[in-house]
Design an enzyme around this catalytic site. Structure first.
Site, mmCIF file in Angstrom:
data_model
loop_
_atom_site.group_PDB
_atom_site.id
_atom_site.type_symbol
_atom_site.label_atom_id
_atom_site.label_comp_id
_atom_site.label_asym_id
_atom_site.label_seq_id
_atom_site.Cartn_x
_atom_site.Cartn_y
_atom_site.Cartn_z
ATOM 1 N N HIS A 85 0.850 -1.186 0.000
ATOM 2 C CA HIS A 85 0.000 0.000 0.000
ATOM 3 C C HIS A 85 0.887 1.237 0.000
ATOM 4 C CE1 HIS A 85 -2.884 3.036 1.299
ATOM 5 N NE2 HIS A 85 -3.843 2.192 0.913
ATOM 6 N N GLU A 155 -3.658 2.685 -6.959
ATOM 7 C CA GLU A 155 -4.067 3.789 -6.097
ATOM 8 C C GLU A 155 -3.175 5.003 -6.361
ATOM 9 O OE1 GLU A 155 -3.463 2.804 -2.010
ATOM 10 O OE2 GLU A 155 -1.440 2.085 -2.387
#
Length: 243
Positions: A85, A155
């Site tokens: 992430h 993302e």
């Protein structure tokens, strides 16, 4: 880094909403902090909601105080784990090589690896998005990745928590590039079947325009996942459009 014991009430509320009005066109997964995994498993037992974790250590055990192995996550009830992430890459300096190792750890423990990639605002402004994503994919996705054990999540770092989002054409371009690179790495069959999620300020108001862009197979939801109603409304987009 959100969620205390009281947050389980939101998870219970989401379960009740999905039990009352299922969205068969979509799979739902929640990835709470590790402190809540076992209790979340109990809340979700027998429901359609899958359970994932937010990070793992590459090794199965050892002298790594404060870290959590993929095996520990599986033991607590997780079926998947997010690796790479952007906040792990930025806050903890995680490299593609480390993300690669964590994905292998997920496979070792029988978990699905949700591999995140994404560019910073500076990289986006400099027109380097596609080059950055290609490099991250090549460095982070193991050879053993398959559609059955791997999900890729794009993302854009500059969109997370800012309220900003790429335009649908930009998302389509990026996801097309991801699908193409995966094809080069894993073969067209696996790449074609692999889920590619979009993550970055996804909320009920913009879900419809983002989730039906070509090569977008779902969303990695951040802040909107903290409230059962918001998360359900994102899921319900699939029922409204496909139903």
């Amino acid at each position: 880094m959100n969620g205390l014991s009281g947050s389980l009430s939101e998870l219970s509320a989401l379960r009740k909403r999905l039990d009352a009005a299922p969205v068969p066109q979509a799979d739902a997964m929640m990835c709470p902090p590790a402190t809540l995994l076992a209790r979340a498993r109990d809340v979700l037992e027998g429901s359609s909601i899958l359970l994932g974790a937010q990070d793992c250590h590459p090794l199965p055990s050892g002298a790594h105080t404060g870290d959590i192995s993929a095996e520990m996550l599986a033991d607590a009830g997780a079926t998947a784990v997010i690796v790479g992430h952007s906040e792990r890459r930025i806050d903890h300096g995680e490299t593609d090589a480390l993300v690669h190792a964590k994905a292998l750890a997920a496979y070792r423990a029988g978990l699905t690896a949700i591999i995140c990639i994404g560019e910073t605002e500076a990289q986006y402004r400099d027109g380097k998005t596609l080059d950055i994503l290609r490099s991250q994919l090549e460095g982070s996705v193991p050879e053993g990745a398959r559609a059955a054990n791997t999900v890729v999540a794009y993302e854009p770092v500059w969109a997370i928590g800012t309220g900003l989002t790429p335009t649908p054409p930009e998302v389509a371009q990026v996801h097309g590039l991801i699908r193409s690179v995966l094809g080069q790495l894993l073969g067209d069959s696996e790449a074609g079947a692999m889920r590619i999620l979009y993550g970055g300020s996804v909320k009920p108001a913009n879900a419809a325009e983002l989730l039906f862009v070509p090569d977008v197979n779902g969303a990695l939801v951040g802040g909107a996942s903290l409230k059962a109603d918001d998360f359900y409304e994102i899921l319900a987009v699939y029922a409204e459009i496909q139903g």
